[in-house]
Design an enzyme around this catalytic site. Structure first.
Site, PDB file in Angstrom:
ATOM      1  N   GLU A  60       0.827  -1.216   0.000  1.00  0.00           N
ATOM      2  CA  GLU A  60       0.000   0.000   0.000  1.00  0.00           C
ATOM      3  C   GLU A  60       0.855   1.258   0.000  1.00  0.00           C
ATOM      4  OE1 GLU A  60      -0.583  -2.631   1.920  1.00  0.00           O
ATOM      5  OE2 GLU A  60      -2.538  -3.324   1.215  1.00  0.00           O
ATOM      6  N   GLN A  97      -7.094  -1.778  -1.781  1.00  0.00           N
ATOM      7  CA  GLN A  97      -8.178  -2.756  -1.931  1.00  0.00           C
ATOM      8  C   GLN A  97      -9.353  -2.533  -0.965  1.00  0.00           C
ATOM      9  OE1 GLN A  97      -7.048  -7.058  -1.704  1.00  0.00           O
ATOM     10  NE2 GLN A  97      -7.477  -6.899  -3.884  1.00  0.00           N
ATOM     11  N   PHE A  98      -9.046  -2.208   0.266  1.00  0.00           N
ATOM     12  CA  PHE A  98     -10.079  -1.930   1.270  1.00  0.00           C
ATOM     13  C   PHE A  98      -9.619  -0.748   2.108  1.00  0.00           C
ATOM     14  CE2 PHE A  98     -10.585  -6.389   0.305  1.00  0.00           C
ATOM     15  CZ  PHE A  98     -11.958  -6.571   0.269  1.00  0.00           C
ATOM     16  N   ALA A  99     -10.571   0.093   2.510  1.00  0.00           N
ATOM     17  CA  ALA A  99     -10.221   1.227   3.371  1.00  0.00           C
ATOM     18  C   ALA A  99      -9.454   0.755   4.609  1.00  0.00           C
ATOM     19  CB  ALA A  99     -11.491   1.959   3.792  1.00  0.00           C
ATOM     20  N   ASP A 100      -9.829  -0.428   5.108  1.00  0.00           N
ATOM     21  CA  ASP A 100      -9.190  -0.974   6.312  1.00  0.00           C
ATOM     22  C   ASP A 100      -7.695  -1.230   6.101  1.00  0.00           C
ATOM     23  OD1 ASP A 100     -11.907  -2.090   7.840  1.00  0.00           O
ATOM     24  OD2 ASP A 100     -11.990  -2.106   5.660  1.00  0.00           O
ATOM     25  N   ILE A 151      -5.636   0.824   4.296  1.00  0.00           N
ATOM     26  CA  ILE A 151      -4.936   2.020   3.814  1.00  0.00           C
ATOM     27  C   ILE A 151      -3.820   2.417   4.783  1.00  0.00           C
ATOM     28  CG2 ILE A 151      -6.302   3.861   4.914  1.00  0.00           C
ATOM     29  CD1 ILE A 151      -6.247   5.271   2.120  1.00  0.00           C
ATOM     30  N   PRO A 193      -1.035   1.128   6.005  1.00  0.00           N
ATOM     31  CA  PRO A 193       0.382   1.103   5.577  1.00  0.00           C
ATOM     32  C   PRO A 193       0.705   2.186   4.544  1.00  0.00           C
ATOM     33  CG  PRO A 193      -0.603  -1.091   5.462  1.00  0.00           C
ATOM     34  CD  PRO A 193      -1.723  -0.136   5.710  1.00  0.00           C
ATOM     35  N   HIS A 237     -12.940  -5.434   6.845  1.00  0.00           N
ATOM     36  CA  HIS A 237     -13.447  -5.159   5.496  1.00  0.00           C
ATOM     37  C   HIS A 237     -14.688  -4.278   5.548  1.00  0.00           C
ATOM     38  CE1 HIS A 237     -11.015  -8.801   4.990  1.00  0.00           C
ATOM     39  NE2 HIS A 237     -10.792  -8.359   3.762  1.00  0.00           N
TER      40      HIS A 237
END
Ligand SMILES: Cc1ncc(C[n+]2csc(CCOP(=O)(O)OP(=O)(O)O)c2C)c(N)n1
Length: 687
Positions: free
Chosen positions: A408, A430-433, A435, A437, A477
């Site tokens: 990321e 891929q997922f807000a969760d 972000i 890194p 997620h």
């Protein structure tokens, strides 16, 4: 070797020495923290001398001699030392030796942050951008006068190599065979941390782990050795587009910085050992050996010392920046200021939001050869875990749409370098969760680049981030992150809630010269969550564009009800729009709903005028409520609309839990929903 090159190196080394002495002798004047290059001069000059105006360099804060070698004058550097308004790099906003430069006469330097090792990713992004431009024969691919291919030099201190992000950059560079040189200047210190304390291997040995990373270890205090080595390395990288690591062993002769002084933590013995490797007497001895006269060399030193002293006086006399400039260049201006094109063309089918995004990107890629798409799983094989890039890989080829490793930080940070070359990256986390890194690159590099380069390097990128809960997605997620993002200044954030807005905002985001994050709700992507059917809309026309920062009244209250004080407004975005719309059905004519559509810039005009009209307001968010964006907005509304309010500004968000739980009943208990909104409306209307 050409004696003129040696003599030039000697002159510039003397210059760097005189600058360091001047700064030390004037510590009261040189009050902003700074580092000098003393000890590192030979390798820095040897590197600078190889570079062409078509190249790119990312120097670090100790690379003052590299800058002298590129042709920047001491006066230019001193203006930054003293944070003066005429500082060509940052106009008084940045530390010494934190350059950025665009010009035909020298290599390009993107904005340099102070975060150790963090420039590795943006610099590698430049090499990635150059490789792409070359592949598509773009006119943006600038070569040297004799057709030389451009290269990138990323300069680093040895202690910065242990940062995880450096490995992400190396990984990408070897995977794609990028034309980049990682120059590691190893003085064996990381402030007071010794090499023995910090690592089991030096940069040269570390590089071995990256298959395809060529490497060389040299004495960086010996100018001739450094020059010959850099000449070969640069030739190899130019001609064969291979990544190369140069490990240059150097002494550290000055202080770590003007504030962290060597006598605080270095022993006499250590200082003496380093002093023996001083590159200046080494070069002087070589010149004497070649037949130069000592008094001629001493005269050079005297002349440059005098010039440095004069330039220091001029820099001191230069004006301070005008305080009014403090708010300049937060963003580059955008041309997209009004809604254009057809939002609801006749005779067209409705599309789901995820397809509206896909179609927008397809049209962008057809129109702009510089547009590329990358991220995890977005390539042709899968087309995104939500099929949000499906068919793009096949249509545009894997040089334009490709998978990355799980990196990321690289995905986000590389856009800084890509954008500087003219490539327009659309990337995806891929997922807000996940972000987190990438947050470091976002805050440290992406968001600050335009402001701290005084507008020279805005980062043009779209960062797509699927977000939000959709029923059983679980704790990693389903999360929301807008408050975290909104705390970072220098980025724009869109959050569409239907297909037409998605397409129009995606176009505006792409055409904006600044970094824009597209928060895309997974629960709305296909309108699968009950009550979200209206997220499907007719697909707007190809030329449809919706400017960032314009909210939308998605439900109007009756004039009568407003006049009688029987109304309230709900200010929301994303999934909140549907919770509000469904709740409003029980309060016919009484509710006005604003969909913010963009969280930054924020349509404050629409918000304040709507609240003033109703006197009662609920702010609705999917995020955990405490200290959220929604609460901050409530505070701003209370202040701005105080005299118009008939009730305290209400906020409804999720419970303040660390995560969205897996079980759907637990998830329901945590998040707002239609029923919870109804309760709030009743309270508000009865106030
Ligand atoms: C990410 C980050 N963490 C910590 C710091 C504080 N810091 C500044 S310089 C430095 C040591 C860096 O050493 P090295 O990379 O070897 O360069 P040198 O100063 O020795 O030339 C540290 C820890 C920083 N600038 N950035």
């Amino acid at each position: 070797m050409d004696k003129q090159i040696l003599l030039n190196a000697y002159r510039l080394m003397c210059t760097a020495g005189a600058m360091a002495r001047t700064y030390e002798a004037n510590r009261q004047v040189c009050k902003y923290v700074h580092s000098t290059s003393r000890g590192h001069e030979a390798i820095q000059l040897a590197t600078a001398f190889q570079l062409l105006p078509c190249d790119f360099v990312s120097p670090y804060y100790r690379d003052e001699s590299l800058l002298l070698g590129l042709g920047f004058t001491p006066y230019t550097l001193m203006l930054q030392l003293l944070a003066k308004g005429d500082d060509i790099f940052t106009a008084g906003k940045e530390y010494y030796s934190h350059p950025n430069y665009r010009g035909d006469d020298k290599p390009t330097i993107i904005h340099q942050s102070s975060a150790t090792g963090m420039q590795a990713i943006p610099a590698t992004g430049i090499a990635q951008g150059l490789q792409y431009l070359q592949k598509i024969n773009s006119p943006l691919f600038k070569q040297g006068k004799n057709g030389e291919s451009p290269i990138v030099v990323c300069s680093l201190g040895d202690a910065s190599l242990t940062e995880g992000e450096v490995s992400e950059a190396f990984q990408f560079a070897v995977l794609k065979k990028l034309p980049i040189i990682y120059l590691v200047q190893d003085n064996r210190w990381g402030i007071s941390v010794t090499a023995e304390e910090a690592r089991t291997m030096d940069a040269y040995k570390f590089a071995k782990g990256f298959k395809g990373l060529q490497r060389i270890s040299i004495d960086g205090s010996d100018f001739s050795e450094s020059y010959e080595a850099m000449k070969k390395v640069v030739k190899e990288v130019r001609e064969n587009s291979v990544p190369f690591l140069v490990h240059a062993k150097v002494p550290l002769l000055g202080h770590h910085t003007s504030g962290v002084r060597k006598e605080f933590y270095r022993s006499e013995e250590d200082l003496a050992k380093h002093a023996k490797e001083d590159p200046l007497p080494k070069l002087k001895n070589r010149l004497l050996h070649l037949g130069f006269e000592e008094h001629d060399l001493d005269e050079i030193e005297a002349i440059v010392s005098e010039a440095v002293a004069q330039q220091f006086e001029s820099a001191k006399a230069a004006p301070e920046p005008d305080p009014a400039t403090v708010t300049e260049h937060i963003f580059a201006p955008t041309n997209i200021t009004g809604e254009q094109g057809e939002r609801t063309p006749a005779g067209k089918e409705k599309v789901v939001m995820v397809d509206a995004a896909l179609f927008a990107i397809r049209e962008i890629m057809e129109d702009f050869p510089e547009a590329i798409v990358y991220g995890q799983d977005v390539g042709a094989r899968l087309g995104g875990v939500f099929r949000e890039t499906a068919t793009l890989g096949e249509q545009f080829g894997n040089h334009r749409v490709f998978n990355t490793a799980i990196q990321e930080a690289y995905i986000i940070g590389s856009t800084v370098g890509m954008s500087a070359t003219g490539v327009k990256p659309i990337v995806e986390v891929q997922f807000a969760d996940y972000i987190y890194p990438g947050i470091n690159q976002l805050a440290t590099e992406v968001a600050k680049s335009c402001y701290l380069s005084n507008g020279k390097f805005p980062v043009q990128t779209v960062i797509r981030v699927p977000i939000g809960a959709y029923g059983g997605g679980g704790p990693y997620h389903s999360g929301s992150i807008e408050t975290l993002l909104l705390s970072i200044k220098g980025i724009k954030i869109a959050y569409p809630s239907d297909a037409a807005d998605m397409k129009g905002l995606m176009k505006a985001a792409f055409l904006d010269p600044n970094p824009v994050i597209m928060l895309e709700h997974k629960g709305l992507y296909w309108s699968k969550v009950p009550g979200t059917e209206e997220a499907k809309t007719v697909e707007p026309s190809r030329d449809y564009v919706l400017p960032l920062g314009k909210g939308n009244v998605v439900l109007k209250a009756d004039e009568n009800k407003i006049r009688n004080g029987e109304s309230c407004c709900i200010i929301t975005y994303g999934m909140g729009v549907y919770w509000a719309k469904n709740a409003a059905k029980k309060f016919t004519g009484q509710i006005e709903i604003i969909d913010l559509r963009t969280l930054f810039p924020l349509d404050e005009e629409l918000i304040f005028s709507t609240v003033k009209k109703h006197g009662k307001c609920l702010i609705l968010t999917e995020e955990q409520q405490n200290n959220s964006f929604a609460e901050a907005l409530a505070g701003r509304i209370s202040k701005e609309c105080f005299q118009f309010l008939d009730a305290p500004v209400q906020v409804l968000g999720a419970l303040n839990l660390p995560a969205v739980p897996m079980n759907i009943y637990l998830e329901k208990a945590m998040l707002p929903n239609e029923e919870k909104v109804e309760e709030e409306i009743i309270k508000l209307l009865n106030y």
